[in-house]
Design a protein around this motif. Sequence first.
Motif, PDB file in Angstrom:
ATOM      1  N   SER A   1      41.644  15.687 -34.128  1.00 59.69           N
ATOM      2  CA  SER A   1      41.878  16.367 -32.849  1.00 59.69           C
ATOM      3  C   SER A   1      41.694  15.375 -31.707  1.00 59.69           C
ATOM      4  O   SER A   1      41.296  14.223 -31.922  1.00 59.69           O
ATOM      5  N   PRO A   2      41.967  15.799 -30.468  1.00 60.49           N
ATOM      6  CA  PRO A   2      41.614  14.956 -29.318  1.00 60.49           C
ATOM      7  C   PRO A   2      40.135  14.581 -29.354  1.00 60.49           C
ATOM      8  O   PRO A   2      39.304  15.301 -29.925  1.00 60.49           O
ATOM      9  N   ASP A   3      39.778  13.480 -28.722  1.00 58.28           N
ATOM     10  CA  ASP A   3      38.406  12.958 -28.787  1.00 58.28           C
ATOM     11  C   ASP A   3      37.388  13.946 -28.221  1.00 58.28           C
ATOM     12  O   ASP A   3      36.310  14.135 -28.783  1.00 58.28           O
ATOM     13  N   ILE A   4      37.727  14.556 -27.096  1.00 54.74           N
ATOM     14  CA  ILE A   4      36.822  15.471 -26.400  1.00 54.74           C
ATOM     15  C   ILE A   4      37.628  16.664 -25.897  1.00 54.74           C
ATOM     16  O   ILE A   4      38.754  16.492 -25.435  1.00 54.74           O
ATOM     17  N   MET A   5      37.032  17.855 -25.955  1.00 53.66           N
ATOM     18  CA  MET A   5      37.682  19.036 -25.386  1.00 53.66           C
ATOM     19  C   MET A   5      36.655  19.901 -24.668  1.00 53.66           C
ATOM     20  O   MET A   5      35.529  20.063 -25.156  1.00 53.66           O
ATOM     21  N   ILE A   6      37.041  20.396 -23.506  1.00 51.77           N
ATOM     22  CA  ILE A   6      36.212  21.335 -22.753  1.00 51.77           C
ATOM     23  C   ILE A   6      37.006  22.632 -22.609  1.00 51.77           C
ATOM     24  O   ILE A   6      38.121  22.626 -22.087  1.00 51.77           O
ATOM     25  N   PHE A   7      36.409  23.723 -23.064  1.00 52.45           N
ATOM     26  CA  PHE A   7      37.097  25.025 -23.031  1.00 52.45           C
ATOM     27  C   PHE A   7      36.430  25.936 -22.013  1.00 52.45           C
ATOM     28  O   PHE A   7      35.214  26.155 -22.053  1.00 52.45           O
ATOM     29  N   ASP A   8      37.211  26.407 -21.075  1.00 55.50           N
ATOM     30  CA  ASP A   8      36.744  27.383 -20.097  1.00 55.50           C
ATOM     31  C   ASP A   8      37.008  28.778 -20.676  1.00 55.50           C
ATOM     32  O   ASP A   8      38.134  29.269 -20.666  1.00 55.50           O
ATOM     33  N   LYS A   9      35.945  29.380 -21.178  1.00 51.37           N
ATOM     34  CA  LYS A   9      36.078  30.639 -21.910  1.00 51.37           C
ATOM     35  C   LYS A   9      36.582  31.770 -21.009  1.00 51.37           C
ATOM     36  O   LYS A   9      37.393  32.604 -21.431  1.00 51.37           O
ATOM     37  N   GLN A  10      36.127  31.787 -19.777  1.00 51.57           N
ATOM     38  CA  GLN A  10      36.510  32.861 -18.855  1.00 51.57           C
ATOM     39  C   GLN A  10      37.983  32.786 -18.474  1.00 51.57           C
ATOM     40  O   GLN A  10      38.693  33.792 -18.456  1.00 51.57           O
ATOM     41  N   LYS A  11      38.466  31.577 -18.187  1.00 52.37           N
ATOM     42  CA  LYS A  11      39.850  31.408 -17.750  1.00 52.37           C
ATOM     43  C   LYS A  11      40.808  31.123 -18.915  1.00 52.37           C
ATOM     44  O   LYS A  11      42.021  31.061 -18.719  1.00 52.37           O
ATOM     45  N   ASN A  12      40.257  30.903 -20.106  1.00 52.04           N
ATOM     46  CA  ASN A  12      41.048  30.568 -21.295  1.00 52.04           C
ATOM     47  C   ASN A  12      41.897  29.305 -21.065  1.00 52.04           C
ATOM     48  O   ASN A  12      43.089  29.261 -21.355  1.00 52.04           O
ATOM     49  N   ILE A  13      41.228  28.276 -20.516  1.00 46.97           N
ATOM     50  CA  ILE A  13      41.878  26.994 -20.256  1.00 46.97           C
ATOM     51  C   ILE A  13      41.134  25.902 -21.030  1.00 46.97           C
ATOM     52  O   ILE A  13      39.896  25.857 -21.016  1.00 46.97           O
ATOM     53  N   LEU A  14      41.879  25.069 -21.706  1.00 49.15           N
ATOM     54  CA  LEU A  14      41.278  23.969 -22.461  1.00 49.15           C
ATOM     55  C   LEU A  14      41.731  22.635 -21.879  1.00 49.15           C
ATOM     56  O   LEU A  14      42.926  22.401 -21.671  1.00 49.15           O
ATOM     57  N   LEU A  15      40.757  21.770 -21.613  1.00 47.21           N
ATOM     58  CA  LEU A  15      41.032  20.402 -21.179  1.00 47.21           C
ATOM     59  C   LEU A  15      40.889  19.492 -22.390  1.00 47.21           C
ATOM     60  O   LEU A  15      39.794  19.334 -22.938  1.00 47.21           O
ATOM     61  N   ALA A  16      42.005  18.912 -22.828  1.00 54.64           N
ATOM     62  CA  ALA A  16      42.008  18.006 -23.979  1.00 54.64           C
ATOM     63  C   ALA A  16      41.972  16.569 -23.472  1.00 54.64           C
ATOM     64  O   ALA A  16      42.814  16.154 -22.678  1.00 54.64           O
ATOM     65  N   ILE A  17      40.990  15.806 -23.939  1.00 51.71           N
ATOM     66  CA  ILE A  17      40.725  14.475 -23.400  1.00 51.71           C
ATOM     67  C   ILE A  17      40.884  13.416 -24.485  1.00 51.71           C
ATOM     68  O   ILE A  17      40.303  13.537 -25.576  1.00 51.71           O
ATOM     69  N   GLU A  18      41.658  12.405 -24.194  1.00 58.46           N
ATOM     70  CA  GLU A  18      41.814  11.259 -25.091  1.00 58.46           C
ATOM     71  C   GLU A  18      41.145  10.052 -24.436  1.00 58.46           C
ATOM     72  O   GLU A  18      41.453   9.695 -23.289  1.00 58.46           O
ATOM     73  N   VAL A  19      40.218   9.437 -25.158  1.00 59.16           N
ATOM     74  CA  VAL A  19      39.448   8.309 -24.630  1.00 59.16           C
ATOM     75  C   VAL A  19      39.928   7.019 -25.279  1.00 59.16           C
ATOM     76  O   VAL A  19      39.930   6.892 -26.503  1.00 59.16           O
TER      77      VAL A  19
END
Length: 443
Positions: A265-283
């Motif tokens: 998967s991408p290296d890091i992911m931050i999921f905003d549960k309330q807004k259902n938005i995922l930030l996928a981060i490649e380092v």
Amino acid sequence: FFSRHTKLISLKYILQSYIVKDKLESNNNHLETLLKLYLSINDFKLDTGTFNHYLTNNSLFQYRDNFLHQLARCEKIFLNGVYQNKYSTIFKNHYKIELKDYVYSIYYLAIFYNTFNFNKHNLKTWLLDINDNPITQYKNKLFEQVLNIISFDIKNGKEFSNKTIRDFYNFDLFRNKPFVKVFNSFYLPIDGVFIENLIFNNLFYKIFDVLEEKDEKSDYMSCFGLDFENYASELTKFAVENNKSFDYIYIEEFEFQYKKNKLKSPDIMIFDKQKNILLAIEVKSARVLNSILNPINDDNSIHESYEKIKLKPLKQVYASILKIVECKTHENINKDTTYMFLAISMNDIPLSGIQYEIKINDSRSLAFYSMNIEAFEVFLKIISSDYDFSFSQILRGYNKHKEKMSIKTYLAKIIRHNKIENKKFDDYFLNSQNNYLDFINNV
């Protein structure tokens, strides 16, 4: 009133002309001498067709990385990194000094020149005498070793300046050795940013340049990349766990089966549960190409650098998310989730006249972002504070500013304008000074 770039070019002319030092000293007409230097510096035609490269070079050259953050990065990656131990040994064997002693000595010099009350009209106050300074005199041998690594004498400076006098962006000697050894124990600093960058940014090359075999260099870059990624992941997890304003979930890298292949998967992911938005981060520990500092009529290095540090990682992270959605591997990564993508690199191009957009299905997406590691640190400070806007709102807010300011400037303005404070996050970096203070207290 000098710009940093002009000061360094002036230094090259002064070193080149050092043979007439006595004549200049006996001539009291300093304004005339200064004017001649400026005329020499500006005695070339700037091709307006190279504006993008000119702007890029200047934005790179004016960039200043927080040296406290550089120390924290250095400790996490170079001194305590899982994969760096053998390269610390190689550094010691080559330079005859422990890597940690080198780093903390450099950090002391950076602090010294950032806190000492200098008289700008008295050059002697800028000279560092290692036999007189209260810290360096008691670790005289150590600081002499360190300064010999990061300084040059007048002869070497003159030779370098003669070779590169018309290469207006070549300051390699000053970048690697930002001190002039004036007398036996006296050293004169050239440039504050170059001194600060010795702590982390330049250290990568200090080790890389020691390695002789191609395979060894390749292995070092891989090892550095892994520890660089670990640092970014650890800091992100810390930020998400300390966030109190939003319902964020930190998702670390995982393996998944896609058709007949095992993928990551991408290296890091931050999921905003309330807004259902995922930030996928490649380092990526990628750096802009050194050729970008070559003569200003070459824009190819800009395009190649953008491809390396921005476009390629973003395409990779986007493709990875598509595959995870397709095979339904993770409950929060599905077709109903909104996605944003971020590429992190070691350094980047702060500002350029060239704007890149990634097209998906023939339509432009504004959900792709990139930043260097320092800007990412600032970003994480904001999202782990009590700021009222989510990570998605912060990133989307940059879309209307990206043509006129770097993303680091945009994020720094958010902190200043909103007077954001985040003691826990600041302490993460301040804690990196504990070993440095032990080093000083054991003098």
